[in-house]
Scaffold this motif. Sequence first.
Motif, mmCIF file in Angstrom:
data_model
loop_
_atom_site.group_PDB
_atom_site.id
_atom_site.type_symbol
_atom_site.label_atom_id
_atom_site.label_comp_id
_atom_site.label_asym_id
_atom_site.label_seq_id
_atom_site.Cartn_x
_atom_site.Cartn_y
_atom_site.Cartn_z
ATOM 1 N N LYS A 181 -34.240 62.066 -35.776
ATOM 2 C CA LYS A 181 -34.645 62.165 -34.391
ATOM 3 C C LYS A 181 -34.244 60.928 -33.615
ATOM 4 N N ARG A 182 -34.479 59.738 -34.193
ATOM 5 C CA ARG A 182 -34.139 58.487 -33.506
ATOM 6 C C ARG A 182 -32.642 58.391 -33.296
ATOM 7 N N GLU A 183 -31.855 58.786 -34.310
ATOM 8 C CA GLU A 183 -30.399 58.712 -34.169
ATOM 9 C C GLU A 183 -29.920 59.625 -33.035
ATOM 10 N N THR A 184 -30.511 60.824 -32.932
ATOM 11 C CA THR A 184 -30.100 61.757 -31.882
ATOM 12 C C THR A 184 -30.413 61.194 -30.509
ATOM 13 N N GLU A 185 -31.624 60.615 -30.378
ATOM 14 C CA GLU A 185 -31.999 60.031 -29.105
ATOM 15 C C GLU A 185 -31.096 58.861 -28.753
ATOM 16 N N THR A 186 -30.764 58.042 -29.769
ATOM 17 C CA THR A 186 -29.933 56.863 -29.533
ATOM 18 C C THR A 186 -28.557 57.267 -29.018
ATOM 19 N N CYS A 187 -27.939 58.230 -29.676
ATOM 20 C CA CYS A 187 -26.598 58.636 -29.271
ATOM 21 C C CYS A 187 -26.600 59.292 -27.893
ATOM 22 N N ASP A 188 -27.647 60.084 -27.596
ATOM 23 C CA ASP A 188 -27.705 60.749 -26.306
ATOM 24 C C ASP A 188 -27.870 59.749 -25.169
ATOM 25 N N SER A 189 -28.717 58.709 -25.393
ATOM 26 C CA SER A 189 -29.053 57.791 -24.314
ATOM 27 C C SER A 189 -28.049 56.667 -24.176
ATOM 28 N N ARG A 190 -27.262 56.383 -25.195
ATOM 29 C CA ARG A 190 -26.367 55.238 -25.127
ATOM 30 C C ARG A 190 -24.901 55.620 -25.224
ATOM 31 N N GLY A 191 -24.579 56.893 -25.176
ATOM 32 C CA GLY A 191 -23.186 57.284 -25.103
ATOM 33 C C GLY A 191 -22.574 57.639 -26.435
ATOM 34 N N ASP A 192 -22.526 58.926 -26.720
ATOM 35 C CA ASP A 192 -21.877 59.408 -27.930
ATOM 36 C C ASP A 192 -20.424 59.723 -27.602
ATOM 37 N N LEU A 193 -19.491 59.036 -28.245
ATOM 38 C CA LEU A 193 -18.074 59.264 -27.976
ATOM 39 C C LEU A 193 -17.641 60.689 -28.305
ATOM 40 N N ASP A 194 -18.380 61.322 -29.199
ATOM 41 C CA ASP A 194 -18.007 62.667 -29.617
ATOM 42 C C ASP A 194 -18.734 63.751 -28.833
ATOM 43 N N ASN B 206 -22.242 53.897 -32.775
ATOM 44 C CA ASN B 206 -21.710 52.873 -31.878
ATOM 45 C C ASN B 206 -21.868 51.479 -32.487
ATOM 46 N N VAL B 207 -23.050 51.214 -33.025
ATOM 47 C CA VAL B 207 -23.300 49.926 -33.678
ATOM 48 C C VAL B 207 -22.363 49.760 -34.878
ATOM 49 N N GLY B 208 -22.191 50.831 -35.643
ATOM 50 C CA GLY B 208 -21.295 50.757 -36.794
ATOM 51 C C GLY B 208 -19.870 50.431 -36.391
ATOM 52 N N TYR C 298 -24.207 49.050 -22.532
ATOM 53 C CA TYR C 298 -24.210 50.409 -21.998
ATOM 54 C C TYR C 298 -24.999 50.487 -20.690
ATOM 55 N N ALA C 299 -26.097 49.728 -20.618
ATOM 56 C CA ALA C 299 -26.910 49.723 -19.405
ATOM 57 C C ALA C 299 -26.130 49.161 -18.223
ATOM 58 N N LEU C 300 -25.174 48.266 -18.506
ATOM 59 C CA LEU C 300 -24.389 47.665 -17.430
ATOM 60 C C LEU C 300 -23.316 48.611 -16.901
ATOM 61 N N VAL C 301 -22.616 49.313 -17.799
ATOM 62 C CA VAL C 301 -21.470 50.123 -17.383
ATOM 63 C C VAL C 301 -21.797 51.602 -17.248
ATOM 64 N N ARG C 302 -22.876 52.040 -17.920
ATOM 65 C CA ARG C 302 -23.302 53.435 -17.826
ATOM 66 C C ARG C 302 -22.175 54.413 -18.116
ATOM 67 N N ASP C 303 -21.431 54.113 -19.153
ATOM 68 C CA ASP C 303 -20.311 54.978 -19.536
ATOM 69 C C ASP C 303 -20.253 54.983 -21.055
ATOM 70 N N ARG C 304 -20.123 56.166 -21.627
ATOM 71 C CA ARG C 304 -20.122 56.253 -23.091
ATOM 72 C C ARG C 304 -18.951 55.508 -23.723
ATOM 73 N N ARG C 305 -17.925 55.241 -22.916
ATOM 74 C CA ARG C 305 -16.763 54.503 -23.429
ATOM 75 C C ARG C 305 -16.996 52.996 -23.447
ATOM 76 N N ALA C 306 -18.222 52.571 -23.180
ATOM 77 C CA ALA C 306 -18.547 51.144 -23.230
ATOM 78 C C ALA C 306 -18.266 50.561 -24.613
ATOM 79 N N VAL C 307 -18.364 51.406 -25.635
ATOM 80 C CA VAL C 307 -18.092 50.914 -26.983
ATOM 81 C C VAL C 307 -16.648 50.437 -27.114
ATOM 82 N N TYR C 308 -15.733 51.056 -26.342
ATOM 83 C CA TYR C 308 -14.340 50.611 -26.369
ATOM 84 C C TYR C 308 -14.211 49.192 -25.809
ATOM 85 N N LEU C 309 -15.027 48.876 -24.818
ATOM 86 C CA LEU C 309 -15.019 47.517 -24.263
ATOM 87 C C LEU C 309 -15.449 46.504 -25.318
#
Length: 507
Positions: free
Chosen positions: A10-23, A148-150, A369-380
Amino acid sequence: MGKKQGKRTKRETETCDSRGDLDAGNTAPTSSDTFSFDTIIASVRSSRYLQVLIGLTFAGLLLRFYNLGGNSLWLDEASTLAFARQSLIGIWESTAGGEFNPPLFYWLEHGMLLFGESEFVLRLLPAFLGVLTIPAIYIIGKEFRDKNVGLIAAALLTFSPFHIFYSQEARAYAPMLFFFSLALLFYVRASRSNEARSWVLFGLFSAVAFWMHFYAIVPVAVLILHALVTRAGDIRSDVRNARNLAFSVVAFVVASLPLLIVTVNLFLVRTSSTPTFGIQGLDVIYQTLLQVSGFSDLILVPFILLFVLGVAYTWREDRDGALLLIFMMVLPLVASLILSSRMPMIPRYLIYLLPVYFVGIASAYPGLYALVRDRRAVYLAVAAAVLISTPFLSTYYTTPQKNDWRGFSAELGGMTGEGDLVVVLPPYMAQPLDYYYSNATDGTLELGATTGDELQAIRDRYPDRRAFYVVTGDIFAADPTGDAVGWLDKNAEFAGQRMGIYLFTSA
């Protein structure tokens, strides 16, 4: 770190939804029990995470294998070759007899000698395991927080100057890190699921890491302490809740028993006198953090701040996970600080901090992610990992990173003649010298000395021979009094220097 798999999902699903899942929006391949090449290709095509991870792993391979044989062997690498040339039993006897490194890496290098004794061959295994550590850390980060963390943690390791350097060294540091990373991975899984299999694998991979390097016992002990602290309530309510943790400890002890017996004696010997080399005091903490951060003060400060921020974000959702980050960074550094007054301490011994350090830094991703609000923030974040390593990489492959014994030996061979003396200070520096220099070819007599009295005895024995004195800074570790250097100042002439290698000739 949740104890039930359901909570974690459940936590993983919430994390990916709220912080940008690339997939997000991609269609995952239909699960199948059949493992095939087509299934793998379909998984890669549907996952940007796997695509980026493959790219990072390939980049890591290039960075760790390019110019792998370019640097000369230095003392410790030449020592690796000397031990690897022994028989398997002889290697163990050397460890039992006082060698301050476990035998496993030497055994593996013994097998590698079937392919030759070049610098490339000797460094091949650390480089290969260094590359494999990249996907291992991705999985650790994914299990610990999310994909994303990984991915960010894997990127930080891919371009880590500290890890690249030791992946290109014929020593056990990169191999130890790989196996400890596997131990850490199964510890994270075991902490969440309490599955006996994961606990046992944690114990077994911890033992392999310990057989690679003695200092691996410190993080293993910290992980066990973390398990006892976070599970204290459950264990107090029913001691049977400690059963699976006990399985991991038993697995570690059984797999390490011969080495544990030897370790006690070696530790007593190692701590019996004040160290003559290494780093002491608070400088141990500073130098370790500086080096794992990329040898740069400009990177050190933001990395520490990001790590603290990552701990804070983790604390809000997973206090046991936050404690793991704190325990694994603070306790080994404190232990090293205390031990530094009794035994040599060098930052590379703490290479096992990298996965925890980078996962902690990557855990600050919600802030980005909070700064850019884009799931592609991980690329940055991945791009930032590349950029901060650029100053290091711009000179790393074009500038010698170790004492240039190859070049020095060539110059020495052009100066010496038949009947000359080549005196090496301290004597064990003959190992890297003799890898490149042959006194039989030059017709010289090679000797070793540590003190001024030994140098004077050589001069008295061969009064009419020209002498070349090969000296490195290690002489101050072998002879802390400075007696040998004082003798050279009075009785020899400085003839030149190549990096940290000094040449004197008889006056």
